[in-house]
Design a protein around this motif. Structure first.
Motif, PDB file in Angstrom:
ATOM      1  N   SER A  30     -37.265  84.155-105.544  1.00 29.54           N
ATOM      2  CA  SER A  30     -37.522  82.624-105.703  1.00 29.54           C
ATOM      3  C   SER A  30     -36.464  82.211-106.634  1.00 29.54           C
ATOM      4  CB  SER A  30     -38.711  82.254-106.129  1.00 29.54           C
ATOM      5  OG  SER A  30     -39.970  82.497-105.062  1.00 29.54           O
ATOM      6  N   SER A  31     -35.320  81.464-106.320  1.00 33.47           N
ATOM      7  CA  SER A  31     -34.172  80.972-107.113  1.00 33.47           C
ATOM      8  C   SER A  31     -34.682  80.257-108.420  1.00 33.47           C
ATOM      9  CB  SER A  31     -33.391  80.165-106.449  1.00 33.47           C
ATOM     10  OG  SER A  31     -32.321  79.598-107.427  1.00 33.47           O
ATOM     11  N   THR A  32     -34.490  80.708-109.568  1.00 34.84           N
ATOM     12  CA  THR A  32     -34.797  79.814-110.856  1.00 34.84           C
ATOM     13  C   THR A  32     -33.981  78.507-110.575  1.00 34.84           C
ATOM     14  OG1 THR A  32     -33.023  80.876-112.014  1.00 34.84           O
ATOM     15  CG2 THR A  32     -34.982  81.949-112.094  1.00 34.84           C
ATOM     16  N   GLY A  48     -32.773  85.146-109.769  1.00 33.76           N
ATOM     17  CA  GLY A  48     -34.136  84.937-108.822  1.00 33.76           C
ATOM     18  C   GLY A  48     -35.182  85.648-109.638  1.00 33.76           C
ATOM     19  N   THR A  49     -36.568  85.252-109.223  1.00 29.92           N
ATOM     20  CA  THR A  49     -37.635  85.869-109.880  1.00 29.92           C
ATOM     21  C   THR A  49     -38.664  86.290-108.643  1.00 29.92           C
ATOM     22  OG1 THR A  49     -38.861  83.800-109.765  1.00 29.92           O
ATOM     23  CG2 THR A  49     -37.398  84.495-111.853  1.00 29.92           C
ATOM     24  N   PHE A  50     -39.468  87.562-108.730  1.00 26.54           N
ATOM     25  CA  PHE A  50     -40.404  87.759-108.018  1.00 26.54           C
ATOM     26  C   PHE A  50     -41.807  88.286-108.898  1.00 26.54           C
ATOM     27  CE2 PHE A  50     -42.427  91.052-105.405  1.00 26.54           C
ATOM     28  CZ  PHE A  50     -42.969  90.310-104.454  1.00 26.54           C
ATOM     29  N   VAL A 102     -33.927  75.293-108.947  1.00 25.17           N
ATOM     30  CA  VAL A 102     -34.482  74.570-107.614  1.00 25.17           C
ATOM     31  C   VAL A 102     -33.699  73.687-106.898  1.00 25.17           C
ATOM     32  CG1 VAL A 102     -36.854  74.604-109.056  1.00 25.17           C
ATOM     33  CG2 VAL A 102     -35.170  72.568-109.615  1.00 25.17           C
ATOM     34  N   ASN A 129     -31.246  85.345 -99.589  1.00 27.12           N
ATOM     35  CA  ASN A 129     -32.733  85.429 -98.957  1.00 27.12           C
ATOM     36  C   ASN A 129     -33.291  86.561 -98.270  1.00 27.12           C
ATOM     37  OD1 ASN A 129     -33.195  82.930-100.183  1.00 27.12           O
ATOM     38  ND2 ASN A 129     -32.491  81.631 -98.324  1.00 27.12           N
ATOM     39  N   LYS A 182     -29.625  76.038-102.684  1.00 25.99           N
ATOM     40  CA  LYS A 182     -30.281  76.700-101.303  1.00 25.99           C
ATOM     41  C   LYS A 182     -28.874  77.213-100.698  1.00 25.99           C
ATOM     42  CE  LYS A 182     -29.809  72.272 -98.529  1.00 25.99           C
ATOM     43  NZ  LYS A 182     -30.389  71.385 -97.676  1.00 25.99           N
ATOM     44  N   SER A 230     -43.626  88.903-113.955  1.00 31.41           N
ATOM     45  CA  SER A 230     -42.671  88.225-113.005  1.00 31.41           C
ATOM     46  C   SER A 230     -41.397  88.805-113.515  1.00 31.41           C
ATOM     47  CB  SER A 230     -42.605  86.679-113.169  1.00 31.41           C
ATOM     48  OG  SER A 230     -41.456  86.174-112.394  1.00 31.41           O
ATOM     49  N   THR A 273     -39.309  88.875-101.367  1.00 30.95           N
ATOM     50  CA  THR A 273     -38.179  88.093-101.583  1.00 30.95           C
ATOM     51  C   THR A 273     -38.164  87.257-102.642  1.00 30.95           C
ATOM     52  OG1 THR A 273     -38.895  86.218 -99.986  1.00 30.95           O
ATOM     53  CG2 THR A 273     -37.504  87.970 -98.972  1.00 30.95           C
TER      54      THR A 273
END
Length: 339
Positions: free
Chosen positions: A59-61, A321-323, A63, A185, A66, A301, A57
């Motif tokens: 991760s939002s850049t 987003g990043t993975f 922070v 998410n 949400k 990434s 999944t």
């Protein structure tokens, strides 16, 4: 009234009068009936993208971003609530309030006894006659995937009635944007096992080329639907950049920022060809020191650009987003190189 933010309050009808729940939690034999306000009915399907292999999944850049902490969903038709109230009589009536005991449910939803909402003003929740049987609609209840989130207290109404084909006009009612945020998410993107040239084991002071062909990364699209509302959203993740971290300060990246752009055809970098060993790659790494038994951890990434569209023509963008994935890098040092 005392509210315990760490979990549910178990009400003996009036908020503030609490009892402990039974050892076994409430439930129902009905396949589509749940007693937990922590369980959303939003249905998520992946319309495109990887279906196997290493995935994860995003991760939002941003922070500060949400997804919504809580919202309301249709849960029971009148007949379903009647069965639940008179046979189970134990479960969540809102995110932070549970009623354990048949009388608590039948008093309010069958016998028209008023109750109170767990909102800032303890507003009155009017009772219902015989579960509204004969009417077309649903009883709606708040949902919070994480009940420990302080913002989940914003959905303090106890379960209430809404006519069919209508969305409640209350704060935190669901929208297509709610579903788009929820789907964020649920997006699973492929891992990044990059190919290295001219050889899999880099050599000190020689550039290592990074190349991924156009078939490696494709858009990932996830669809979220909330049954019995007509609400839906499709959230799409599009790969836009690859960032390299060599895993040691004794290295250089190309470009210097480590950000390799994804080409128009979906590929990354430029294919390595024989004779390019000492040239500067458009996307790559040069290690300046050999490893000594412990490999460097090369991090790759991918940044994914997120957009969405939904019911009623709604659309917009969500934070990138990043993975990230890592792989071992053993770097050799040799005295001479023949090309």
């Amino acid at each position: 009234m005392v509210l315990c933010s760490g979990g549910n309050a178990y009400a003996n009808y009036t908020p503030g009068k609490t009892t402990s729940p039974p050892a076994a939690s409430g439930g129902s034999s009905g396949k589509d009936i749940y007693a937990s306000a922590g369980t959303s009915r939003i249905r998520v399907t992946q319309d495109s993208g990887p279906t196997g292999g290493n995935r994860g999944t995003l991760s939002s850049t941003d922070v500060a971003w949400k997804p919504p902490a809580c919202w309301y969903e249709p849960v029971f038709r009148p007949e379903q609530l009647k069965k639940f109230s008179e046979t189970v009589g134990g479960g969540d009536v809102s995110v932070h309030e549970s009623w354990w005991g048949v009388d608590l449910w039948t008093d309010h939803y069958r016998d028209k006894q008023d109750s109170e909402n767990w909102d800032d003003t303890l507003s009155t929740a009017p009772g219902y006659k015989d579960y509204n049987i004969g009417k077309d609609g649903y009883f709606w209840r708040s949902v919070a995937p994480d009940k420990t989130d302080p913002d989940s207290w914003d959905c303090g109404r106890i379960m209430f009635w809404q006519d069919a084909a209508e969305i409640p006009k209350v704060p935190n009612a669901p929208t297509s944007k709610t579903l788009a945020d929820y789907a964020y998410n649920k997006i699973e993107v492929p891992g990044t096992q990059i190919e290295l040239k001219p050889q899999a084991e880099p050599t000190v002071n020689l550039p290592t080329w990074v190349w991924l062909d156009k078939g490696t990364f494709k858009d990932v699209k996830v669809r979220a639907e909330l049954p019995n509302t007509g609400l839906w959203a499709e959230t799409t993740a599009k790969p836009v950049a690859l960032h390299l971290e060599p895993g040691t300060d004794d290295a250089e990246t190309f470009p210097a920022s480590g950000d390799c752009q994804i080409n128009d055809d979906g590929s990354i970098g430029t294919p390595y060809t024989k004779g390019n060993a000492d040239k500067t790659p458009p996307c790559g790494i040069r290690y300046l020191r050999a490893t000594n038994g412990t490999p460097y951890q090369l991090s790759a990434s991918v940044t994914w650009q997120i957009s969405w569209e939904g019911s009623g023509g709604a659309n917009g963008d969500l934070p990138d987003g990043t993975f990230e994935t890592t792989q071992d890098m053993n770097v050799q040092e040799i005295q001479s190189i023949n090309r």
